[in-house]
Design a protein around this motif. Structure first.
Motif, PDB file in Angstrom:
ATOM      1  N   UNK A  85      42.842  46.057  24.629  1.00 35.14           N
ATOM      2  CA  UNK A  85      43.189  47.246  25.393  1.00 35.14           C
ATOM      3  C   UNK A  85      41.881  47.881  25.858  1.00 35.14           C
ATOM      4  N   UNK A  86      41.892  48.468  27.060  1.00 36.30           N
ATOM      5  CA  UNK A  86      40.681  49.052  27.636  1.00 36.30           C
ATOM      6  C   UNK A  86      40.908  50.512  28.002  1.00 36.30           C
ATOM      7  N   UNK A  87      39.820  51.265  28.008  1.00 39.39           N
ATOM      8  CA  UNK A  87      39.778  52.594  28.605  1.00 39.39           C
ATOM      9  C   UNK A  87      38.641  52.535  29.612  1.00 39.39           C
ATOM     10  N   UNK A  88      38.952  52.868  30.871  1.00 38.54           N
ATOM     11  CA  UNK A  88      37.948  52.838  31.928  1.00 38.54           C
ATOM     12  C   UNK A  88      37.976  54.138  32.713  1.00 38.54           C
ATOM     13  N   UNK A 125      55.433  39.877  29.897  1.00 33.64           N
ATOM     14  CA  UNK A 125      54.849  40.898  29.045  1.00 33.64           C
ATOM     15  C   UNK A 125      53.337  40.814  29.127  1.00 33.64           C
ATOM     16  N   UNK A 126      52.714  41.958  29.285  1.00 36.55           N
ATOM     17  CA  UNK A 126      51.255  42.016  29.347  1.00 36.55           C
ATOM     18  C   UNK A 126      50.724  42.409  27.970  1.00 36.55           C
ATOM     19  N   UNK A 127      49.890  41.565  27.373  1.00 33.99           N
ATOM     20  CA  UNK A 127      49.428  41.841  26.015  1.00 33.99           C
ATOM     21  C   UNK A 127      48.439  42.993  25.906  1.00 33.99           C
ATOM     22  N   UNK A 155      43.091  59.513  35.674  1.00 36.61           N
ATOM     23  CA  UNK A 155      44.392  59.359  36.325  1.00 36.61           C
ATOM     24  C   UNK A 155      45.508  59.524  35.308  1.00 36.61           C
ATOM     25  N   UNK A 156      45.141  59.521  34.028  1.00 41.79           N
ATOM     26  CA  UNK A 156      46.098  59.667  32.941  1.00 41.79           C
ATOM     27  C   UNK A 156      47.275  58.713  33.082  1.00 41.79           C
ATOM     28  N   UNK A 157      46.957  57.464  33.332  1.00 43.06           N
ATOM     29  CA  UNK A 157      47.970  56.428  33.439  1.00 43.06           C
ATOM     30  C   UNK A 157      47.381  55.125  32.935  1.00 43.06           C
ATOM     31  N   UNK A 158      48.235  54.150  32.759  1.00 42.18           N
ATOM     32  CA  UNK A 158      47.751  52.839  32.323  1.00 42.18           C
ATOM     33  C   UNK A 158      48.559  51.759  33.022  1.00 42.18           C
ATOM     34  N   UNK A 159      48.023  50.556  32.953  1.00 40.67           N
ATOM     35  CA  UNK A 159      48.650  49.405  33.593  1.00 40.67           C
ATOM     36  C   UNK A 159      48.479  48.214  32.653  1.00 40.67           C
ATOM     37  N   UNK A 160      49.402  47.268  32.732  1.00 42.08           N
ATOM     38  CA  UNK A 160      49.312  46.083  31.894  1.00 42.08           C
ATOM     39  C   UNK A 160      48.336  45.062  32.455  1.00 42.08           C
ATOM     40  N   UNK A 161      47.797  44.261  31.557  1.00 43.21           N
ATOM     41  CA  UNK A 161      46.880  43.184  31.946  1.00 43.21           C
ATOM     42  C   UNK A 161      47.198  41.956  31.120  1.00 43.21           C
ATOM     43  N   UNK A 162      47.219  40.800  31.773  1.00 46.39           N
ATOM     44  CA  UNK A 162      47.526  39.566  31.049  1.00 46.39           C
ATOM     45  C   UNK A 162      46.291  38.934  30.407  1.00 46.39           C
ATOM     46  N   UNK A 163      45.105  39.500  30.677  1.00 42.01           N
ATOM     47  CA  UNK A 163      43.890  38.968  30.095  1.00 42.01           C
ATOM     48  C   UNK A 163      43.303  37.794  30.866  1.00 42.01           C
ATOM     49  N   UNK A 164      43.993  37.365  31.921  1.00 44.83           N
ATOM     50  CA  UNK A 164      43.479  36.250  32.741  1.00 44.83           C
ATOM     51  C   UNK A 164      42.990  36.743  34.094  1.00 44.83           C
TER      52      UNK A 164
END
Length: 113
Positions: A88-91, A2-4, A12-21
């Motif tokens: 969470x980020x918006x880029x 699970x990506x926090x 791109x109107x999409x998102x992806x998970x990130x583990x923060x590391x």
């Protein structure tokens, strides 16, 4: 696993998970439709330039000031290979990554850079 955190890519109107590391660039590479080059992954080439619209990041190392200044000063411009998510980020992708996404790059995209 699970990506926090979620990284939303504006345009791109999409998102992806990130583990923060791992770096933000490592996370968003999966969204690029063309084979994405690895780049230098040390903050010197500028391939992974993005604009940080919202969220908090952790600096993984130094970034080349000359690559951040391309297109004029912008305090929101960062190199995705040198940051990790702390929320969470918006880029917005920079011109190089927009081209790799397969999305047409217009004049309005370049003006934002």
């Amino acid at each position: 696993m699970r990506h926090p955190f979620r990284i939303h890519v504006r345009g791109l109107d999409t998102s992806v998970g990130s583990d923060g590391r791992a770096s933000v660039y490592a996370a968003i590479r999966s969204l690029l439709s063309r084979r994405s080059p690895r780049g230098c992954a040390q903050g010197g080439c500028g391939l992974c330039a993005v604009r940080l619209i919202a969220g908090e990041v952790v600096l993984l190392g130094p970034m080349s000031a000359s690559k951040l200044a391309v297109g004029g000063p912008d305090p929101a411009r960062v190199l995705a290979c040198r940051i990790a998510s702390a929320s969470d980020l918006v880029i917005e992708l920079g011109e190089s990554l927009l081209r790799l996404s397969g999305r047409p790059v217009g004049a309005s995209d370049i003006e934002k850079q």
